[in-house]
Design a protein around this motif. Sequence first.
Motif, short mmCIF file in Angstrom:
data_model
loop_
_atom_site.label_atom_id
_atom_site.label_comp_id
_atom_site.label_asym_id
_atom_site.label_seq_id
_atom_site.Cartn_x
_atom_site.Cartn_y
_atom_site.Cartn_z
N GLY A 75 0.82 -1.23 -0.11
CA GLY A 75 0.07 0.00 -0.03
C GLY A 75 0.68 1.22 -0.05
O GLY A 75 0.61 2.29 -0.83
N ALA A 76 1.88 1.21 0.75
CA ALA A 76 3.00 2.39 0.68
C ALA A 76 3.34 2.61 -0.46
O ALA A 76 3.72 3.79 -0.89
N ILE A 77 3.84 1.33 -1.28
CA ILE A 77 4.75 1.57 -2.32
C ILE A 77 3.74 2.09 -3.48
O ILE A 77 4.03 2.84 -4.09
N VAL A 115 -4.80 5.16 -6.39
CA VAL A 115 -6.27 4.45 -5.86
C VAL A 115 -5.99 3.24 -5.34
O VAL A 115 -6.42 2.87 -4.38
N ILE A 116 -5.22 2.35 -6.03
CA ILE A 116 -4.81 0.95 -5.68
C ILE A 116 -4.17 1.03 -4.19
O ILE A 116 -4.31 0.45 -3.33
N GLY A 117 -2.97 2.01 -4.39
CA GLY A 117 -2.37 2.11 -2.92
C GLY A 117 -3.03 2.55 -1.82
O GLY A 117 -2.86 2.14 -0.80
N MET A 118 -4.26 3.59 -2.06
CA MET A 118 -4.93 4.01 -0.89
C MET A 118 -5.85 2.86 -0.51
O MET A 118 -6.22 2.56 0.77
N LYS A 121 -3.79 0.37 1.50
CA LYS A 121 -3.23 0.96 2.77
C LYS A 121 -4.60 0.98 3.69
O LYS A 121 -4.35 0.70 4.96
N TYR A 122 -5.55 1.16 3.31
CA TYR A 122 -7.03 1.00 3.99
C TYR A 122 -6.99 -0.20 4.73
O TYR A 122 -7.51 -0.44 5.69
N ALA A 123 -6.75 -1.35 3.67
CA ALA A 123 -7.33 -2.63 4.19
C ALA A 123 -5.85 -3.40 4.60
O ALA A 123 -5.89 -4.53 5.19
N ARG A 159 -0.75 -7.92 6.09
CA ARG A 159 -1.99 -8.67 5.61
C ARG A 159 -3.13 -7.71 5.18
O ARG A 159 -2.85 -6.69 5.83
N TYR A 160 -3.66 -8.11 4.16
CA TYR A 160 -4.97 -7.32 3.53
C TYR A 160 -6.24 -8.02 3.59
O TYR A 160 -6.29 -9.00 3.43
N GLY A 161 -7.03 -7.02 4.24
CA GLY A 161 -8.51 -7.61 4.22
C GLY A 161 -8.90 -8.12 5.65
O GLY A 161 -10.15 -8.67 5.96
#
Length: 264
Positions: A75-77, A115-118, A121-123, A159-161
């Motif tokens: 996400g940061a990248i 958008v993908i990074g945000m 980052k959110y998840a 981890r994501y989600g």
Amino acid sequence: MKAISPLPPAAAASATVFHSHYLRFHGQFRIRSAERRRLKMKIACTAKATGSASASTEKTIVTDSEFSLAKVSFGAIGLGAGVSLLSYGFGAYFNILPGSEWSAIMLTYGFPLAVIGMALKYAELKPVPCLTYSDAQMLRETCATPILKQVRNDVIRYRYGDEQHLDEALKRIFQYGQGGGIPRRSAPILQMIREEVVEDGKYCLVLVFKAKDLQLSDFEKRQAKLASFFGPGISAEVGQGENNLFEVRLISETKSNASSSGNV
């Protein structure tokens, strides 16, 4: 008053010899007592230094210097790359920065990347700290069960989600919202993990949870579930610390080859 007659010469000489022997014996006794005290203090200091040195050697903390893509925040990248392309693309489009011929490409790729990074980052669920002692690191490959290794690797990476680490395991063990279970809002949250060796030389993975609304009894009555879920080949122990922290100790029953040969 009646005058005291002096001692005979032989008695006076004997008294003088006895007094000199007494002084010499008393002096030697004091010297030997002082030497014994110094020797005891020296032995105690040596034992203390040896014990602290051995303890520090056995309990040396190992830093995790192994690089893995799972430990990198995508996400940061993505957000960093997208914002950089958008910023430079807008600057080049308005002729503030050079490269106006590339501005359209930068804007085209920069917007979806941002958008993908945000979204990532959110998840994103950040890894928890891992405290590893040197003696436990040496036993990990040979004594830790595959499930313990998987648990360790899962919680020290991004981890994501997922809402929290070990979410599915905690959901089954504590039975969120079911009869005899606990409310979802009272779920324990993993704060860190620790790898150590217990007294009988077994590898132990310690899960440190924070739970404001739970008691030690809530963990104790699920001790068998913890052992069965993270098993086979382990035993589970629970304990309580300060500041609403609880420890779940997952102890591998597999002993090292050195311990096994020593017992034989």
